[in-house]
Design a protein around this motif. Structure first.
Motif, short mmCIF file in Angstrom:
data_model
loop_
_atom_site.label_atom_id
_atom_site.label_comp_id
_atom_site.label_asym_id
_atom_site.label_seq_id
_atom_site.Cartn_x
_atom_site.Cartn_y
_atom_site.Cartn_z
N TYR A 1 0.85 -1.19 0.00
CA TYR A 1 0.00 0.00 0.00
C TYR A 1 0.88 1.24 0.00
O TYR A 1 1.83 1.32 0.80
CB TYR A 1 -0.91 0.01 1.23
N GLU A 2 0.54 2.16 -0.85
CA GLU A 2 1.36 3.36 -0.97
C GLU A 2 0.97 4.40 0.07
O GLU A 2 -0.20 4.52 0.44
CB GLU A 2 1.22 3.96 -2.38
N ILE A 3 1.97 5.14 0.55
CA ILE A 3 1.73 6.30 1.42
C ILE A 3 2.30 7.54 0.74
O ILE A 3 3.17 7.42 -0.12
CB ILE A 3 2.36 6.11 2.83
N PRO A 4 1.82 8.73 1.10
CA PRO A 4 2.34 9.94 0.45
C PRO A 4 3.83 10.14 0.74
O PRO A 4 4.29 9.81 1.82
CB PRO A 4 1.54 11.07 1.10
N SER A 5 4.53 10.65 -0.24
CA SER A 5 5.94 10.98 0.01
C SER A 5 6.31 12.24 -0.77
O SER A 5 5.60 12.61 -1.72
CB SER A 5 6.85 9.82 -0.37
N ILE A 6 7.36 12.88 -0.36
CA ILE A 6 7.77 14.15 -0.99
C ILE A 6 8.32 13.84 -2.38
O ILE A 6 9.25 13.06 -2.51
CB ILE A 6 8.80 14.88 -0.11
N PRO A 7 7.73 14.44 -3.42
CA PRO A 7 8.20 14.13 -4.77
C PRO A 7 9.62 14.65 -5.03
O PRO A 7 10.10 15.56 -4.35
CB PRO A 7 7.22 14.88 -5.68
N MET A 8 10.21 14.04 -6.03
CA MET A 8 11.55 14.46 -6.46
C MET A 8 11.52 14.77 -7.94
O MET A 8 10.74 14.19 -8.69
CB MET A 8 12.54 13.31 -6.27
N GLU A 9 12.39 15.68 -8.35
CA GLU A 9 12.59 15.93 -9.78
C GLU A 9 14.07 16.02 -10.05
O GLU A 9 14.83 16.54 -9.23
CB GLU A 9 11.94 17.25 -10.20
N VAL A 10 14.45 15.51 -11.21
CA VAL A 10 15.84 15.64 -11.64
C VAL A 10 15.83 16.30 -13.00
O VAL A 10 15.05 15.92 -13.87
CB VAL A 10 16.55 14.27 -11.74
N LYS A 11 16.66 17.31 -13.16
CA LYS A 11 16.77 17.97 -14.46
C LYS A 11 18.23 17.95 -14.89
O LYS A 11 19.11 18.33 -14.12
CB LYS A 11 16.28 19.42 -14.33
N ASP A 12 18.46 17.48 -16.09
CA ASP A 12 19.82 17.47 -16.63
C ASP A 12 20.01 18.65 -17.56
O ASP A 12 19.18 18.90 -18.42
CB ASP A 12 20.06 16.19 -17.44
N VAL A 13 21.09 19.38 -17.37
CA VAL A 13 21.46 20.43 -18.32
C VAL A 13 22.83 20.10 -18.87
O VAL A 13 23.78 19.92 -18.12
CB VAL A 13 21.46 21.83 -17.65
N GLU A 14 22.91 19.96 -20.19
CA GLU A 14 24.20 19.69 -20.84
C GLU A 14 25.04 20.97 -20.81
O GLU A 14 24.59 22.02 -21.26
CB GLU A 14 23.97 19.30 -22.31
N VAL A 15 26.20 20.87 -20.26
CA VAL A 15 27.06 22.04 -20.19
C VAL A 15 28.07 21.97 -21.33
O VAL A 15 28.89 21.08 -21.38
CB VAL A 15 27.82 22.09 -18.85
N HIS A 16 27.93 22.89 -22.25
CA HIS A 16 28.90 22.95 -23.34
C HIS A 16 29.95 23.97 -23.00
O HIS A 16 29.94 24.56 -21.93
CB HIS A 16 28.19 23.30 -24.65
N LYS A 17 30.83 24.22 -23.93
CA LYS A 17 31.87 25.20 -23.70
C LYS A 17 31.26 26.55 -23.33
O LYS A 17 30.50 27.12 -24.11
CB LYS A 17 32.72 25.37 -24.97
N ALA A 18 31.54 27.00 -22.13
CA ALA A 18 31.13 28.34 -21.68
C ALA A 18 29.63 28.60 -21.78
O ALA A 18 29.20 29.72 -21.78
CB ALA A 18 31.88 29.41 -22.48
N ALA A 19 28.86 27.54 -21.84
CA ALA A 19 27.41 27.75 -22.03
C ALA A 19 26.66 27.94 -20.72
O ALA A 19 25.51 28.35 -20.72
CB ALA A 19 26.82 26.58 -22.79
N LEU A 20 27.32 27.63 -19.63
CA LEU A 20 26.60 27.61 -18.37
C LEU A 20 25.95 28.94 -18.01
O LEU A 20 24.85 28.98 -17.48
CB LEU A 20 27.53 27.16 -17.24
N PHE A 21 26.65 30.04 -18.32
CA PHE A 21 26.10 31.34 -17.93
C PHE A 21 25.04 31.83 -18.90
O PHE A 21 24.43 32.85 -18.70
CB PHE A 21 27.22 32.39 -17.85
N SER A 22 24.86 31.10 -19.96
CA SER A 22 23.95 31.60 -20.99
C SER A 22 22.53 31.07 -20.81
O SER A 22 22.11 30.72 -19.72
CB SER A 22 24.48 31.23 -22.37
N SER A 23 21.82 30.98 -21.88
CA SER A 23 20.37 30.79 -21.80
C SER A 23 19.93 29.41 -21.33
O SER A 23 18.80 29.25 -20.90
CB SER A 23 19.78 31.04 -23.18
N GLU A 24 20.80 28.44 -21.37
CA GLU A 24 20.35 27.08 -21.01
C GLU A 24 19.73 27.03 -19.62
O GLU A 24 18.70 26.43 -19.40
CB GLU A 24 21.52 26.11 -21.04
N LEU A 25 20.39 27.70 -18.68
CA LEU A 25 19.87 27.70 -17.32
C LEU A 25 18.66 28.62 -17.20
O LEU A 25 17.78 28.38 -16.39
CB LEU A 25 20.94 28.13 -16.33
#
Ligand SMILES: [Mn+2]
Length: 341
Positions: free
Chosen positions: A240-264
Motif C-alpha cells: 500500500y502506498e503512502i504519500p511521500s515528498i516528490p523528487m525531480e531531476v533535471k539534466d542540463v548539458e554544459v557545453h563550452k562556456a554555455a553555463l552562464f547563458s540561456s540554457e539555465l
C-alpha cells in the motif's frame, strides 16, 4: 494474524539547505511512520515488523530517540506488538537509551533472538556481515522445530534485489543471500536494506521498502508498507502506498562556456519538490559553482541540490531521459501466495 511490515525509517535523516527545510524533511519521516501506526490500529494488525535502519545514524540525537519511542510506546498500550532489528545505518546496534524505555510487546533486537507470538515464531537478527552463517543457524533451529511457523526479520541483501532508475540488480555477489541459504520450512522473510519495495525468490523474501525517499536513486519508487494476512495454511500480502515528498531531476548539458547563458534561464526549477539540477558533459569551474549557488539562493530554493558539487568532477547521465516527468503514481499489488506447509 495480521502483520504490518515496514523498514528503513531512517529517523533523523536530514536534507535541505535551510533549517526549515531540514526540519521539514526530518519531520516527514516521523509523520510517515505515525501514519503507518494509525493504519496499523485502523487495520487491527497484531504485529508490526521493522526491518532495520531504524535511525539514519548509529548515534542518533536523544530527541529523535525519544520521538520515535513515544510513537511506539502508544502502540504497546493499544496491544499491538512491535519488533525491530538494527540495520547497517544503525551499525547493527540500536542505542541503549532506546532499549531502556522498556514496554511490554515492544522488542528491539540487538542480538539474534527468537520470539514466540501466538502460533508464529519470529527470528530476528541485526545486520550481519556473515548472513549465511546466521541462516545456517536458523536452518538448524527450523530442522529441530519442524512444526513452528517461522518468519525471519533481518536487514540483508538478497540475490535479485533491484534499485535505481536503471533497475540495477544485485546478483552474484558474495554478500547476497540466495534461496538455498534460506531454511526451506520458513514462512517468509521480511527485510530492510533495499529501499525499493519488492518481493523476491518466489515470494519468500519481502522488502517493504523505506518510508520516505532518501536518495535520488529512489525517484521513481512509490513508498509504502506491506500487510500480511496469515491463515492456517497460507498467507497473502499487499503493498500500500503512502504519500511521500516528490523528487525531480533535471539534466542540463554544459557545453563550452554555455553555463552562464540561456540554457539555465530556460530551466524551470520547482521549489516545492526535492530538485536535483545535474550539470553534465564537462567539469565545472570554481566560478561556475559560485554562480550557481548565487543564482539559486537557499532561501528561495531550500530543497534544491546540484551535482556535481565539486568543480573537478564530471557527470555521466545516470538517469533515463525526461526524468523530471518521472514521478508516476505507481501502485502495485503482490498477489497472495499460497504457501502450503
Ligand atoms: Mn536504509
Amino acid at each position: 494474524m495480521r502483520i504490518l511490515a515496514t523498514a528503513d525509517s531512517h529517523f533523523g535523516y536530514i536534507y535541505g539547505r535551510t533549517a526549515q527545510a531540514k526540519n521539514l524533511i526530518t519531520q516527514h519521516f516521523f509523520d510517515s511512520f505515525e501514519n503507518l501506526l494509525k493504519i496499523a490500529r485502523r487495520e487491527k494488525v497484531d504485529l508490526i515488523l521493522h526491518g532495520g535502519d531504524f535511525f539514519n545514524k548509529s548515534k542518533p540525537k536523544k530527541k529523535f530517540i525519544a520521538k520515535a519511542f513515544n510513537l511506539i510506546a502508544r502502540l504497546s498500550d493499544d496491544g499491538i506488538n512491535f519488533v525491530a532489528i538494527p540495520g547497517n545505518h544503525d551499525r547493527s546496534y540500536l542505542p541503549d537509551t532506546l532499549l531502556s524505555y522498556f514496554r511490554k510487546n515492544v522488542h528491539f533486537l540487538n542480538t539474534y533472538s527468537i520470539i514466540e507470538m501466538d502460533d508464529i515464531t519470529i527470528i530476528g537478527f541485526p545486520y550481519s556481515n556473515d548472513p549465511v552463517s546466521v541462516m545456517n543457524k536458523i536452518s538448524r533451529f527450523a530442522k529441530n522445530n519442524p512444526s513452528k511457523k517461522i518468519i525471519i526479520l533481518c536487514h540483508q541483501l538478497f540475490d535479485g534485489a533491484s534499485f535505481g532508475p536503471h533497475n540495477h540488480i544485485f546478483t552474484n555477489r558474495p554478500d547476497t543471500l540466495l534461496t538455498y541459504h534460506l531454511p526451506s520450512t520458513i514462512k517468509f522473510v521480511v527485510s530492510g536494506h533495499i529501499h525499493r519495495s519488492q518481493t523476491l525468490q518466489n515470494n519468500k523474501v519481502f522488502y517493504p521498502g523505506s518510508i520516505g525517499r532518501t536518495s535520488f536513486m529512489e525517484i521513481v519508487e512509490p513508498k509504502g508498507y506491506l500487510i500480511f494476512e496469515l491463515e492456517e495454511h497460507f498467507y497473502s500480502t499487499n503493498f500500500y502506498e503512502i504519500p511521500s515528498i516528490p523528487m525531480e531531476v533535471k539534466d542540463v548539458e554544459v557545453h563550452k562556456a554555455a553555463l552562464f547563458s540561456s540554457e539555465l534561464e530556460n530551466c524551470e526549477i520547482n521549489p516545492d519538490v526535492r530538485f536535483l539540477l545535474r550539470l553534465i558533459g564537462r567539469k565545472l569551474t570554481e566560478n561556475e559553482i559560485k554562480y550557481l549557488w548565487a543564482k539559486y539562493p537557499a532561501t528561495e530554493y531550500p530543497l534544491m541540490s546540484f551535482s556535481p558539487k565539486k568543480p573537478n568532477m564530471m557527470l555521466r547521465n545516470l538517469y533515463t531521459k525526461n526524468q523530471s516527468s518521472l514521478y508516476p503514481n505507481i501502485s502495485y499489488n503482490y498477489n497472495g501466495s499460497k504457501n502450503n506447509p
